[in-house]
Motif scaffolding. Structure first.
Motif, short mmCIF file in Angstrom:
data_model
loop_
_atom_site.label_atom_id
_atom_site.label_comp_id
_atom_site.label_asym_id
_atom_site.label_seq_id
_atom_site.Cartn_x
_atom_site.Cartn_y
_atom_site.Cartn_z
N MET A 93 29.44 32.49 47.08
CA MET A 93 30.37 33.46 47.68
C MET A 93 30.23 34.86 47.11
O MET A 93 30.59 35.83 47.78
CB MET A 93 31.82 33.00 47.48
N GLY A 94 29.79 34.97 45.87
CA GLY A 94 29.79 36.31 45.30
C GLY A 94 28.95 36.47 44.05
O GLY A 94 28.40 35.52 43.52
N ARG A 95 28.91 37.72 43.63
CA ARG A 95 28.26 38.08 42.37
C ARG A 95 29.36 38.33 41.35
O ARG A 95 30.42 38.86 41.69
CB ARG A 95 27.43 39.35 42.55
N ILE A 96 29.11 37.94 40.11
CA ILE A 96 30.12 38.06 39.06
C ILE A 96 29.59 38.98 37.97
O ILE A 96 28.45 38.84 37.52
CB ILE A 96 30.48 36.68 38.49
N PHE A 97 30.45 39.91 37.57
CA PHE A 97 30.08 40.92 36.58
C PHE A 97 31.05 40.89 35.41
O PHE A 97 32.23 40.58 35.58
CB PHE A 97 30.10 42.31 37.22
N VAL A 98 30.55 41.24 34.25
CA VAL A 98 31.39 41.48 33.08
C VAL A 98 31.77 42.96 33.15
O VAL A 98 30.92 43.81 33.41
CB VAL A 98 30.64 41.19 31.76
N ALA A 99 33.04 43.24 32.94
CA ALA A 99 33.51 44.62 32.99
C ALA A 99 34.54 44.84 31.90
O ALA A 99 35.02 43.89 31.29
CB ALA A 99 34.11 44.93 34.37
N THR A 100 34.86 46.10 31.67
CA THR A 100 35.91 46.47 30.72
C THR A 100 37.02 47.15 31.48
O THR A 100 36.78 48.07 32.27
CB THR A 100 35.35 47.42 29.64
N GLN A 101 38.25 46.69 31.26
CA GLN A 101 39.41 47.37 31.84
C GLN A 101 39.65 48.60 30.99
O GLN A 101 40.00 48.50 29.80
CB GLN A 101 40.62 46.44 31.86
N LEU A 102 39.46 49.78 31.56
CA LEU A 102 39.43 51.02 30.80
C LEU A 102 40.73 51.31 30.06
O LEU A 102 40.71 51.66 28.88
CB LEU A 102 39.06 52.19 31.71
N GLY A 103 41.86 51.17 30.69
CA GLY A 103 43.13 51.50 30.05
C GLY A 103 43.48 50.60 28.89
O GLY A 103 44.14 51.01 27.94
N LEU A 104 43.04 49.34 28.95
CA LEU A 104 43.40 48.36 27.91
C LEU A 104 42.24 47.97 27.01
O LEU A 104 42.44 47.31 26.00
CB LEU A 104 43.97 47.10 28.58
N GLY A 105 41.02 48.34 27.39
CA GLY A 105 39.85 47.95 26.60
C GLY A 105 39.59 46.45 26.63
O GLY A 105 38.93 45.91 25.76
N ARG A 106 40.12 45.78 27.64
CA ARG A 106 39.99 44.32 27.73
C ARG A 106 38.77 43.94 28.56
O ARG A 106 38.51 44.54 29.60
CB ARG A 106 41.28 43.78 28.32
N ALA A 107 38.03 42.93 28.10
CA ALA A 107 36.89 42.41 28.84
C ALA A 107 37.40 41.52 29.97
O ALA A 107 38.31 40.71 29.78
CB ALA A 107 35.98 41.61 27.92
N VAL A 108 36.84 41.69 31.17
CA VAL A 108 37.24 40.93 32.34
C VAL A 108 35.99 40.50 33.11
O VAL A 108 34.88 40.96 32.83
CB VAL A 108 38.15 41.76 33.29
N ALA A 109 36.19 39.60 34.07
CA ALA A 109 35.14 39.23 35.01
C ALA A 109 35.55 39.77 36.38
O ALA A 109 36.72 39.72 36.74
CB ALA A 109 34.98 37.72 35.07
N ILE A 110 34.58 40.31 37.10
CA ILE A 110 34.85 40.79 38.46
C ILE A 110 33.92 40.04 39.41
O ILE A 110 32.71 40.08 39.26
CB ILE A 110 34.62 42.31 38.59
N LYS A 111 34.53 39.36 40.37
CA LYS A 111 33.78 38.66 41.40
C LYS A 111 33.81 39.52 42.65
O LYS A 111 34.87 39.90 43.14
CB LYS A 111 34.41 37.29 41.69
N VAL A 112 32.62 39.87 43.16
CA VAL A 112 32.48 40.71 44.34
C VAL A 112 31.86 39.86 45.44
O VAL A 112 30.82 39.22 45.23
CB VAL A 112 31.59 41.94 44.05
N LEU A 113 32.48 39.83 46.61
CA LEU A 113 31.96 39.05 47.73
C LEU A 113 30.55 39.52 48.05
O LEU A 113 30.27 40.72 48.06
CB LEU A 113 32.87 39.19 48.95
N ARG A 114 29.67 38.57 48.32
CA ARG A 114 28.28 38.90 48.66
C ARG A 114 28.26 39.80 49.89
O ARG A 114 28.99 39.57 50.85
CB ARG A 114 27.48 37.63 48.92
N ALA A 115 27.42 40.82 49.86
CA ALA A 115 27.35 41.81 50.93
C ALA A 115 27.11 41.17 52.29
O ALA A 115 27.71 41.57 53.29
CB ALA A 115 26.26 42.83 50.62
N GLU A 116 26.27 40.15 52.34
CA GLU A 116 25.95 39.53 53.62
C GLU A 116 27.10 38.69 54.18
O GLU A 116 27.08 38.27 55.33
CB GLU A 116 24.67 38.68 53.54
N LEU A 117 28.16 38.45 53.37
CA LEU A 117 29.30 37.68 53.83
C LEU A 117 30.48 38.55 54.26
O LEU A 117 31.44 38.05 54.85
CB LEU A 117 29.77 36.71 52.74
#
Length: 181
Positions: A44-68
């Protein structure tokens, strides 16, 4: 019979056969999150490691695949996944922090970043000790019980049960109303 799933599979197959196909580049930032690295990719998607800027917290972001993005039931399924996960409050269910859309309308889901290995990787090493397997099964059962309770909360929102041409249509039914079936 070709249903929505067959259409999605056909779309994916066509996209993957195209030698020039490449997922669109993700922006360096999504809302208040800075993308750090790609973590993985699923159906269903691609998953990225990201940082929440205001809190400095590490998160995962799942983005729906472009073709879907153009496949309606994929958008519905992605949205349902976000709502269901957000409705559950259990230590064995991933926490949802945010949802949104990229500038092009592609939906994304921000969750806690889990540390460690996935169960498939662990099982590839061979059988696990009984106590460890038992703990994992109990955790999964606890999470499923939470999800099950959530389903019952939804069913309680219905008020009555009707019999229509041999099938039962739930509409505003309370659990006590189902006992006569």
């Amino acid at each position: 019979v070709r249903g929505p799933l067959a259409a999605t599979e056909s779309l994916l197959a066509s996209a993957l056969e195209d030698a020039d196909f490449a997922p669109p580049a993700l922006p360096e930032e999504i809302g208040t999150f800075r993308i750090e690295a790609k973590l993985g990719e699923g159906g269903m998607g691609r998953i990225f490691v990201a940082t929440q800027l205001g809190l400095g917290r590490a998160v995962a972001i799942k983005v729906l695949r472009a073709e879907l993005v153009a496949v309606e039931h994929s958008l519905v399924r992605f949205g349902r996944e976000a709502r269901v996960l957000a409705s559950l409050a259990n230590p064995h269910v991933i926490r949802v922090f945010d949802v949104g859309e990229l500038g092009d309308g592609t939906p994304y889901l921000v969750t806690e970043l889990l540390e460690g290995e996935d169960l498939g990787t662990v099982l590839m090493r061979g059988p696990m000790p009984v106590h460890q397997a038992t703990a994992l099964i109990l955790a999964a059962c606890d999470a499923l019980a939470e999800a099950h309770a959530g389903i019952h909360k939804l069913l309680r929102r219905f008020a009555d049960v009707e019999r229509i041409t041999g099938r039962i249509a739930l509409r505003n039914a309370r659990p006590r109303d189902l006992s006569s079936l």
